[in-house]
Design a protein around this motif. Structure first.
Motif, short mmCIF file in Angstrom:
data_model
loop_
_atom_site.label_atom_id
_atom_site.label_comp_id
_atom_site.label_asym_id
_atom_site.label_seq_id
_atom_site.Cartn_x
_atom_site.Cartn_y
_atom_site.Cartn_z
N LEU A 12 -11.54 6.92 12.68
CA LEU A 12 -10.82 7.95 11.58
C LEU A 12 -11.40 7.44 10.07
O LEU A 12 -11.30 8.66 9.36
CB LEU A 12 -9.09 7.57 11.90
CG LEU A 12 -8.27 8.47 11.37
CD1 LEU A 12 -7.02 8.65 12.11
CD2 LEU A 12 -7.77 7.80 9.76
N LEU A 43 0.83 -1.18 -0.15
CA LEU A 43 -0.10 -0.01 -0.12
C LEU A 43 0.94 1.25 0.05
O LEU A 43 1.77 1.18 0.54
CB LEU A 43 -0.93 -0.01 1.20
CG LEU A 43 -2.02 1.03 1.43
CD1 LEU A 43 -3.05 1.00 0.29
CD2 LEU A 43 -2.79 0.70 2.53
N ASP A 72 -6.98 12.99 11.40
CA ASP A 72 -8.09 13.12 12.54
C ASP A 72 -7.32 13.79 13.52
O ASP A 72 -7.15 13.44 14.43
CB ASP A 72 -8.58 11.79 12.69
CG ASP A 72 -9.63 12.07 13.40
OD1 ASP A 72 -10.05 13.40 13.91
OD2 ASP A 72 -10.69 11.15 13.52
N GLY A 121 -7.58 1.87 4.30
CA GLY A 121 -6.36 1.17 4.68
C GLY A 121 -5.29 1.97 4.65
O GLY A 121 -4.38 2.12 5.60
N SER A 122 -4.95 3.14 3.66
CA SER A 122 -4.00 3.99 3.77
C SER A 122 -3.79 5.00 4.85
O SER A 122 -2.80 5.65 5.25
CB SER A 122 -3.50 4.63 2.19
OG SER A 122 -4.44 5.84 2.17
N VAL A 123 -5.05 5.48 5.27
CA VAL A 123 -5.23 6.23 6.16
C VAL A 123 -5.30 5.77 7.91
O VAL A 123 -5.09 6.55 8.86
CB VAL A 123 -6.45 7.50 6.25
CG1 VAL A 123 -6.22 8.15 4.88
CG2 VAL A 123 -7.68 6.76 6.29
N CYS A 124 -5.56 4.32 7.53
CA CYS A 124 -5.66 3.91 9.18
C CYS A 124 -4.33 3.91 9.74
O CYS A 124 -3.28 3.52 9.21
CB CYS A 124 -6.20 2.39 8.87
SG CYS A 124 -6.18 1.27 10.35
N PRO A 125 -4.28 3.92 11.14
CA PRO A 125 -3.05 4.17 11.74
C PRO A 125 -2.37 2.73 11.75
O PRO A 125 -1.17 2.85 12.03
CB PRO A 125 -3.50 4.60 13.35
CG PRO A 125 -4.99 5.23 13.14
CD PRO A 125 -5.63 4.49 11.92
N PHE A 126 -3.10 1.81 11.74
CA PHE A 126 -2.61 0.50 11.71
C PHE A 126 -2.59 -0.20 10.26
O PHE A 126 -2.07 -1.29 10.26
CB PHE A 126 -3.45 -0.30 12.37
CG PHE A 126 -3.93 0.20 13.91
CD1 PHE A 126 -3.02 0.48 14.73
CD2 PHE A 126 -5.16 0.37 14.24
CE1 PHE A 126 -3.07 1.06 16.01
CE2 PHE A 126 -5.56 1.20 15.40
CZ PHE A 126 -4.43 1.42 16.34
N GLY A 127 -2.81 0.80 9.34
CA GLY A 127 -2.93 -0.06 7.99
C GLY A 127 -3.87 -1.11 7.79
O GLY A 127 -3.78 -1.98 6.84
N ILE A 128 -4.92 -1.10 8.47
CA ILE A 128 -5.96 -2.16 8.31
C ILE A 128 -6.62 -1.89 6.98
O ILE A 128 -7.34 -0.80 6.71
CB ILE A 128 -6.92 -2.07 9.37
CG1 ILE A 128 -6.41 -2.52 10.63
CG2 ILE A 128 -8.42 -3.07 9.17
CD1 ILE A 128 -7.49 -2.18 11.96
N ASP A 129 -6.56 -3.06 6.27
CA ASP A 129 -6.84 -3.01 4.80
C ASP A 129 -8.23 -3.43 4.62
O ASP A 129 -8.51 -4.73 4.12
CB ASP A 129 -5.78 -3.85 3.80
CG ASP A 129 -5.96 -3.42 2.36
OD1 ASP A 129 -6.79 -2.49 1.82
OD2 ASP A 129 -5.21 -3.80 1.55
N ASN A 188 -0.48 9.27 10.52
CA ASN A 188 -1.97 9.13 9.97
C ASN A 188 -2.85 9.86 10.90
O ASN A 188 -3.79 10.50 10.25
CB ASN A 188 -2.25 7.79 9.55
CG ASN A 188 -1.62 7.47 8.33
OD1 ASN A 188 -0.94 8.02 7.41
ND2 ASN A 188 -1.88 6.05 7.87
N GLU A 199 2.07 -4.78 4.35
CA GLU A 199 1.76 -3.62 3.59
C GLU A 199 2.81 -2.87 3.10
O GLU A 199 2.94 -2.23 1.87
CB GLU A 199 0.53 -2.78 4.12
CG GLU A 199 -0.95 -3.62 3.98
CD GLU A 199 -1.67 -2.60 4.55
OE1 GLU A 199 -1.50 -1.76 5.53
OE2 GLU A 199 -2.90 -3.22 4.65
N MET A 253 -0.66 -4.07 14.70
CA MET A 253 -0.11 -2.64 13.51
C MET A 253 1.37 -3.35 12.82
O MET A 253 1.57 -3.14 11.73
CB MET A 253 0.26 -1.48 14.15
CG MET A 253 0.56 -0.53 13.18
SD MET A 253 1.18 1.07 13.79
CE MET A 253 2.60 0.41 14.64
#
Lengths: 270, 465
Positions: B61, A42, A70, B132-140, A65, A237, A230
């Motif tokens: 978020l 990603l 946010d 996914g790209s803004v998630c702090p953990f990268g959850i896709d 992020n 990713e 994470m």
């Protein structure tokens, strides 16, 4: 009851915590890594392991992020987490060195203990305020209410309870425990010996211990494991990906233009 | 069935439609049981899916960062809540806390209604990966959508539109169902068009032995002819020996969107076989976002034989020839104000960072071939989806309304650039699905722009003498 909480439960809590973590991580690792069947890299696509490390670091250390996408969440989340790490570290270092940890960087024992108290007080307060902020945010925003389950609120309330009791012991020394006493207590626990008698007289300490141990028991089975999540997610990713070189085989643009490919007089394509 | 208990749904494929893909739908009374079995299989296989199920902290978020939620304000379109439609079932059947404290952690039994909810909402996700790209953990969450769609397909719940594409792929090698004679006819017509409009002789070689295999999006034959013309003019201009394969005449890959097993692999093998038969040395991809992701990121791991060719995108190649000053271009031929819509699959799923990645290459090209280029904000990997991603291009009235809502954020972005103020702006959207979404949406939102591909603009700017 008190005896159970401070003498027996710690062994149970630590065992469940350890085995629970292992269970959860093995469960994650057991699922075949997606990157072996296809790449779900990603953006940004790191071009070297160093860059990939930087992506990890900026998210862990700065919550990048959250800051950009946010900011109002960042205001609560970042200080809260940083204070949490400091408080956890402070517990380990402060009790192990009985408040004299800063002697090693040249302070006098008295000044070191003063600094230890000061840092504990400040970060304890930041942690509490951060948690309250996050709870208020969760309750007051429509979007967070829409995504939250009852357990999501309970996690926060539970943490607030632990920190509140801890802060009371920190801000009101008459209810607290001194560094040496805690050191003695943990030494006894680790050496599998009976814990000192004075522990049974401090109900704030006993309550704090009980809540923390409950947290340890349910921690591996909850979303609180997101720190590990994470790493595991970004490991999939934020991978190095290098593109093949551009440039087309059998192409000489200068020669083609000299020939005038495409121009009616040249009679068509190559 | 455009609606189910108040939820908008795309028209489903019938039993006869599914038969063409040799899929037997699971009867209703067995659907729940089968879905749980398939979910169990998925969680043991895909780590990204397990992590999406188990690592979300519900910070919210993703909500304001999803065009589907911004456009509809439907709580189930918040990415984490969309995933929650599966997560609640996952918790119920596969976690201790879900089995023991069901209501407390939000675990729920799977029912037929839940499956209908999956069908509605996982076809409102456009797999753009912005969450996914803004998630702090990268959850896709895109991974969750993909798994949901795969399970729904195996149960027999899939949009008619998608099955139609799949059937076209199996029948003739492209999802618009264009057979070779029609392709050849169209290309001859485009040759004449180029001659009339640009005064140059450009031939479209089909199934000829060549150095370069060019795979255009099949939509380019009908809907985006200038993209195909631009590509042909570029190849002719540089004197390349190139060809279009009729056996694999599709840059897209609908398999990625609902069947990542048979259908996606089937198309991969068509490419492989075409490359072998035509003796090519390199494969170049046309303008198609989701397709490019499938071919670039999935193909090397899925194709059933070793892959011996490098595959690059046409944009990367054109940018290379521009950077090395090998193309003579006249940007004044595209003098209108232009803005660029970054296709999600290019910028988030396929583009390396840095000045030579796809994201910057598109800018290298557009700056070289236009005079008034204006960025929209946010852009690059932060860009919002067009609202049609993953072929959410349904025309039935309920879903069409959703498409208008999904494109609202994008419309606001385009309007803010001011390119359409005088009604002569260009919206450059170099992806077939984006184009198909934008053609009607720029009218619906009255944006004052016309939609073009990036290679369209290159073709127009080439100076031949």
């Amino acid at each position: 009851m008190a005896y159970f909480i401070v003498q027996i439960l710690p062994y149970i809590a630590v065992t469940i915590f350890g085995l629970g973590l292992l269970f959860r991580l093995v469960r994650w690792a057991g699922a075949r890594l997606l990157g072996t069947s296809h790449e779900i890299t990603l953006a940004p696509f790191p071009q070297s392991p160093f860059q990939a490390g930087w992506v990890f670091l900026r998210e862990i250390a700065f919550f990048r992020n959250v800051f950009f996408f946010d900011p109002s969440l960042w205001v609560g989340a970042w200080p809260m987490h940083m204070a949490l790490f400091m408080v956890l570290g402070g517990h380990a270092v402060g009790f192990y060195f009985t408040g004299h940890q800063f002697v090693y960087i040249g302070m006098s024992p008295e000044l070191s203990e003063y600094m230890s108290n000061l840092l504990g007080s400040v970060f304890g307060l930041v942690l509490l305020l951060g948690l309250i902020y996050l709870l208020v945010r969760k309750v007051s925003l429509v979007k967070t209410r829409q995504v939250s389950n009852p357990s999501d609120y309970l996690h926060l309330i539970f943490l607030i309870a632990i920190v509140t009791v801890g802060d009371i012991m920190r801000y009101f020394p008459q209810y607290g425990m001194h560094y040496e006493e805690v050191y003695e207590y943990f030494k006894a626990l680790i050496l599998l010996q009976p814990v000192p008698e004075f522990v049974f007289h401090n109900w704030f300490f006993i309550t704090h211990m009980l809540l923390v141990q409950c947290l340890m028991i349910y921690f591996p089975f909850s979303k609180l494991l997101h720190l590990f999540g994470m790493f595991a997610m970004r490991w999939i990713e934020n991978r190095v990906h290098i593109d093949p070189e551009p440039g087309l085989p059998g192409v000489d643009v200068a020669a083609a233009r000299a020939r005038g490919t495409g121009l009616p007089s040249a009679g068509g394509t190559a | 069935m455009p609606e189910y208990k108040g939820m908008a749904q795309p028209v489903k494929a019938t039993v006869e439609d599914l038969k063409k893909l040799r899929l037997v739908p699971v009867p209703d009374e067995k659907k729940v049981e089968e879905a749980i079995r398939l979910l169990d299989e998925a969680r043991k296989k895909f780590r990204s899916f397990v992590l999406a199920m188990e690592s979300c902290v519900k910070c919210g978020l993703c909500a304001e960062n999803c065009h589907a939620y911004l456009g509809t304000r439907d709580p189930h379109n918040i990415p984490t809540n969309r995933a929650e439609l599966i997560r609640k079932v996952y918790k119920r059947y596969f976690t201790l806390e879900g089995r023991w404290f069901g209501k407390l952690v939000g675990a729920e039994d799977l029912t037929l209604d839940t499956l209908e909810q999956w069908y509605s909402y996982f076809y409102q996700c456009t797999e753009c990966r912005r969450c996914g790209s803004v998630c702090p953990f990268g959850i896709d969450t895109c991974e969750v959508t993909m798994i949901a769609r795969q399970i729904l397909y195996w149960l027999g719940m899939v949009p008619k539109l998608h099955v139609g594409g799949g059937w076209g792929i199996e029948r003739v090698g492209n999802q618009t169902n264009v057979a070779k004679p029609a392709i050849v006819d169209t290309l001859e017509f485009l040759s004449e068009e180029i001659k009339d409009e640009f005064g140059v002789d450009v031939r479209f070689p089909v199934d000829e032995e060549a150095d370069i295999l060019y795979v255009p999006s099949s939509a380019d034959y009908m809907l985006n002819p200038y993209t195909l013309m631009g590509a042909a003019m570029f190849f002719t201009y540089i004197g390349a020996k190139w060809t279009i394969p009729s056996f694999m005449s599709e840059a897209g890959n609908f398999g990625l969107l609902f069947d990542q097993r048979h259908l996606m692999r089937h198309l991969f093998m068509r490419l492989h076989d075409s490359a072998v038969n035509l003796g090519v040395k390199k494969i170049v991809w046309g303008e198609c976002g989701h397709g490019w992701r499938a071919w670039k990121m999935y193909l090397p791991y899925f194709v059933d034989r070793p892959l011996r060719w490098e595959i690059t995108h046409l944009h990367d190649e054109v940018a290379y020839y521009i950077r090395t000053n090998q193309l003579k271009l006249d940007p004044t031929r595209n003098s209108q104000p232009v803005t660029l819509h970054d296709p999600c699959n290019y910028v988030r799923a396929c583009s390396p960072a840095g000045p030579y990645g796809h994201t910057e290459n598109m800018r290298t090209i557009i700056r070289a071939v236009t005079v008034d280029f204006r960025e929209m904000y946010p852009n690059r990997e932060k860009n919002f989806c067009c609202g049609g991603g993953s072929a959410v291009l349904f025309d039935d009235p309920e879903m069409y309304q959703k498409r208008i809502q999904f494109s609202q954020t994008k419309a606001d972005q385009i309007r803010a650039t001011g390119v359409g103020k005088d009604g002569n702006g260009i919206l450059c959207a170099p992806c077939s699905i984006c184009k198909a979404q934008f053609y009607p949406m720029v009218e619906e939102h009255e944006l004052g722009v016309t939609v073009h591909g990036l290679i369209d603009l290159v073709g127009k700017a080439l100076v031949w003498k």
